[in-house]
Design an enzyme around this catalytic site. Structure first.
Site, short mmCIF file in Angstrom:
data_model
loop_
_atom_site.label_atom_id
_atom_site.label_comp_id
_atom_site.label_asym_id
_atom_site.label_seq_id
_atom_site.Cartn_x
_atom_site.Cartn_y
_atom_site.Cartn_z
N ARG A 165 -25.32 -1.83 8.11
CA ARG A 165 -24.98 -3.20 7.73
C ARG A 165 -25.31 -4.20 8.84
O ARG A 165 -25.26 -5.40 8.63
CB ARG A 165 -23.50 -3.29 7.37
CG ARG A 165 -23.02 -2.21 6.43
CD ARG A 165 -21.63 -2.47 5.90
NE ARG A 165 -21.68 -3.30 4.71
CZ ARG A 165 -20.61 -3.82 4.11
NH1 ARG A 165 -19.43 -3.61 4.63
NH2 ARG A 165 -20.73 -4.55 3.03
N GLU A 169 -19.27 -5.62 10.86
CA GLU A 169 -20.21 -4.83 11.66
C GLU A 169 -21.24 -5.71 12.36
O GLU A 169 -21.60 -5.45 13.52
CB GLU A 169 -20.92 -3.81 10.76
CG GLU A 169 -20.02 -2.74 10.19
CD GLU A 169 -19.35 -3.13 8.88
OE1 GLU A 169 -18.62 -2.30 8.33
OE2 GLU A 169 -19.56 -4.28 8.42
N LYS A 190 0.85 -1.19 0.00
CA LYS A 190 0.00 0.00 0.00
C LYS A 190 0.88 1.24 0.00
O LYS A 190 1.83 1.34 0.78
CB LYS A 190 -0.92 -0.01 1.22
CG LYS A 190 -2.00 1.07 1.20
CD LYS A 190 -3.00 0.90 2.33
CE LYS A 190 -4.10 1.94 2.24
NZ LYS A 190 -5.12 1.78 3.30
#
Length: 592
Positions: free
Chosen positions: A365, A337, A248
């Site tokens: 969610r 979640e 990244k």
């Protein structure tokens, strides 16, 4: 300035005209192009830099947009946008009226699926692959690119479970950089690390156990290797899985060294990577997330029943403070979640006081878990909903404008929205003293209004609002921090003595005693909220008026209209829907 190869590419057809030997140079140019624009215009940086080679390889090997390419979340899709006709407008990325920061079907035929929340790519791509089979499109390719943090989500595993028996022509590419926004966590992350480091582990491959053809891991920055493997996989029928290893922030040293900060770093020097400090006063109010995080640590040090939970957002929610200081009672559960909510419920059954910190948009969610696992059992879970209201440049997928409406209908659930940092601090103190059921505390992104917020704690009476200002002609009922905009709007009103202002604090239960006082005194009433007006706070006030026979009142509801609000700076968005301070001044002048 666009370099020699990139300037000739307006779409993937142009890309495919290049000889393979030039693609490595193109990758360098594309990376520089992203860095130069994001350095000035801001946005998500690290994820897109990490998949430059993969992006080029995918569009080079596959016949996009006829072949369908789905990016998970979309933080990694900047290179994709630039190569698919949006190079010349990329500098408008995430700005009002500009292109979206995420793939969006209405924006380009190359954006096969709109994404903002994680872990949707495999399900969506499988749906497309099944549709292609039913339509007889036997040669169409379907590619999902998903990160190692996203694939740990339950939804991704549900999709893998189906993929393995589907026989669908689908290629899943795992972009493994050991990062989400924060470092990836959990047993799957450890497993992937072992695969990278230990060839023996590959003989017991979890992906192959799902009946999916696994290949890799390979270096995701090695373009020749990527091109070769994608060419091979293009000829393999059925479900396929390619594991690539990337870094990244690849190509910008500072972004590689601090991958959390450079996920979305703000403005920086494109050559050195050094962040450009914002011109701020030395004394600024804190961010609401820091008020939450610091207060939680303060409370947890005196109450050993307090635990903190976040689904993969420890830095963004500031639960990082507790993870650093009291790690045994702070839990980053990854992008999960639903699990976060039911984990909190389980803890609450055993006498713990879980502060479950989830961005407002992401609590959507876990709606079933909020109802079935928390509210029905009336468990004292404290939901702290960060990023409530309009959040700015991330746009429609991230605005937290539905929470008041979707939570208000749930029995047993208290809903509180603080006016300022002090109220956020005090409600957190209040609920850990012995709340009997669940509560949702919602607060916005960004800075508050107070510098001296760390005052001695005091309790807040549940269901009790407060009078900010008395008046004689019009009453304003506000909920949450948008009440500060109203205060600013009437401060210099020539007829401000006629304006009354009430900070309701609680959407549920409403302070009915205060409302009776208001409705008996005033004919003209304005409600204001930074949530949807459909089913929100204003609707609750209308229901109260109807229930108690207040039929001769003029009630105006201000809030988020029944549309999806796009991206732009927060104040630009407030202005676009009539909720800026300037617009409120106009409204008040009409009423007074």
């Amino acid at each position: 300035m666009i370099s020699k190869l990139l300037k000739h590419i307006t779409n993937p057809k142009d890309l495919r005209k290049l000889p393979k030997e030039q693609l490595t140079e193109l990758a360098k140019e594309l990376r520089e192009f992203i860095i130069n624009i994001v350095a000035v215009k801001e946005g998500h940086l690290g994820a897109s830099l990490g998949v430059v080679e993969l992006t080029i390889a995918l569009h080079y090997i596959f016949d996009t947009p006829n072949d369908l390419l789905v990016w998970d979340v979309g933080h990694q899709a900047y290179g994709h946008k630039i190569l698919t006709g949006r190079k010349d407008v990329f500098e408008t990325n995430r700005q009002l009226g500009g292109i979206s920061g995420f793939p969006k079907r209405s924006e380009s035929e190359y954006d096969a699926f709109g994404v903002g929340h994680s872990s949707t790519s495999i399900s969506a791509t499988l749906g497309m692959a099944i549709a292609s089979r039913l339509k007889g499109e036997v040669n169409k390719q379907h590619i999902a690119v998903i990160g190692d943090a996203s694939i740990a989500s339950g939804m991704a595993f549900e999709a893998l479970n189906h993929v393995g028996v589907s026989k669908a022509n689908i290629l899943i590419i795992l972009n493994d950089n050991a990062m989400g926004i924060d470092p990836s966590v959990g047993a799957l992350k450890n497993y992937l690390t072992n695969i990278k480091n230990n060839k023996r582990v590959r003989k017991h491959n979890i992906i192959e156990a799902f009946n999916i053809d696994y290949s890799g891991p390979i270096d995701g920055h090695d373009l020749p290797a990527l091109l070769s493997e994608l060419e091979r996989l293009k000829t393999v029928s059925g479900p396929k899985f390619l594991h690539i290893i990337t870094t990244k922030g690849k190509g910008l040293q500072k972004a590689e060294e601090d991958q959390v900060k450079y996920h979305a770093p703000g403005k920086f020097n494109a050559k050195t990577g050094e962040l450009i400090a914002k011109s701020e006063l030395n004394q600024q109010p804190p961010k609401y997330q820091d008020v939450f995080g610091l207060t939680l640590v303060e409370l947890a040090k005196t109450n050993d029943k307090i635990v903190g939970i976040t689904p993969a957002m420890p830095t963004g929610s500031s639960l990082k403070f507790m993870l650093d200081q009291i790690p045994e009672r702070a839990f980053d559960v990854g992008i999960a979640e639903q699990h976060a909510v039911t984990l909190a419920a389980g803890m609450a059954t055993q006498g713990l006081i879980p502060f479950c910190n989830i961005y407002s948009t992401f609590l959507q969610r876990a709606y079933d878990q909020v109802i079935h696992d928390v509210a029905i059992q009336n468990l004292p879970v404290v939901f702290c909903l960060d990023r409530a209201g309009l959040v700015g440049e991330d746009g429609a997928t991230h605005h937290g404008v539905f929470d008041l409406a979707y939570l208000r209908c749930i029995p047993n659930l208290i809903i509180f929205a603080p006016l300022n940092e002090l109220e956020l601090r005090n409600i957190m103190y209040t609920v850990q003293l012995g709340l009997k059921g669940p509560i949702a505390i919602r607060y916005p992104r960004g800075m508050g209004t107070m510098q001296n917020w760390q005052q001695p704690f005091s309790t807040i009476e549940i269901g009790k609002g407060e009078t900010i200002k008395e008046g004689s002609k019009v009453a304003i009922l506000s909920i949450g921090t948008i009440g500060n905009k109203i205060k600013e709007a009437y401060t210099d009103n020539a007829n401000k003595d006629t304006i009354a202002h009430y900070n309701m604090r609680f959407v549920k239960p409403l302070d009915e005693n205060l409302l009776h006082k208001v409705f008996k005194k005033f004919k003209n009433i304005i409600t204001i909220e930074d949530g949807t007006i459909v089913g929100g706070f204003g609707s609750a006030v209308l229901e109260f008026a109807q229930q108690h026979g207040y039929k001769d009142k003029n009630i105006e509801i201000l809030g988020i209209p029944d549309i999806f609000i796009e991206h732009g700076k927060t104040e630009e968005l407030f202005n676009s829907i009539g909720l800026s301070v300037h617009n409120m001044k106009k409204i008040l002048s009409l009423w007074t």
